[in-house]
Enzyme design. Structure first.
Site, PDB file in Angstrom:
ATOM      1  N   GLU A  51      41.681  36.760  37.964  1.00  0.00           N
ATOM      2  CA  GLU A  51      40.596  37.738  38.018  1.00  0.00           C
ATOM      3  C   GLU A  51      39.507  37.330  39.004  1.00  0.00           C
ATOM      4  OE1 GLU A  51      42.014  36.299  35.291  1.00  0.00           O
ATOM      5  OE2 GLU A  51      41.382  37.372  33.484  1.00  0.00           O
ATOM      6  N   CYS A  79      39.231  35.943  29.898  1.00  0.00           N
ATOM      7  CA  CYS A  79      38.486  34.922  29.173  1.00  0.00           C
ATOM      8  C   CYS A  79      36.983  35.177  29.383  1.00  0.00           C
ATOM      9  CB  CYS A  79      38.876  33.535  29.682  1.00  0.00           C
ATOM     10  SG  CYS A  79      38.237  33.157  31.334  1.00  0.00           S
TER      11      CYS A  79
END
Length: 145
Positions: A51, A79
């Site tokens: 990401e 996360c």
């Protein structure tokens, strides 16, 4: 999601040391601005989650740190670090595959992306091709045991 899933599968097949997570950023025109798999081990960089890599690349491609109108697509629920990066990048939408019951920050363990205390809250769509995405991660950890 299928393109992100393919990136994760390629990482798994390459027998990379990185957890096989694929991500991409779609621009406002729905075209892919950036795509990558996890690169933590490959780059010896603890922040090189898929990401973060694609958010950096998309910002460079657009020439702007605010990715307004963009969508982050990732095979595993982000996360806390990645959810925070998506929030700060001002993406409009986060779409993910498998839920991450240990570190997930988009609705499972935490819900940082929709925290009402934050000034920007992207739309969150979870569970897209969840079983296929989960299978890639499970294969990786089964092979390591």
């Amino acid at each position: 999601m299928r393109e992100a899933l393919e990136l994760a599968r390629q990482s798994l097949l390459a027998d990379d040391e990185d957890v096989p997570v694929g991500a991409l950023v779609l621009g406002p025109n729905r075209r892919v601005l950036a795509s990558s798999a996890n690169r933590r081990e490959a780059l010896t960089d603890p922040t090189a989650h898929a990401e973060v890599v694609v958010l950096r690349e998309a910002a460079l491609a657009l020439g702007d740190t605010h990715l307004v109108g963009c969508t982050l697509v990732v095979t595993l629920e982000p996360c806390p670090m990645c959810a925070g990066a998506a929030q700060l990048a001002r993406v409009d939408r986060v779409v993910f595959g498998a839920w991450n019951d240990e570190y997930g920050a988009a609705g499972s363990t935490w819900d940082l992306l929709r925290d009402r205390r934050l000034s920007h809250r992207p739309e969150v769509v979870g569970g897209v091709l969840a079983e296929e995405c989960r299978a890639v991660v499970r294969q990786f950890f089964a092979r390591r045991r």
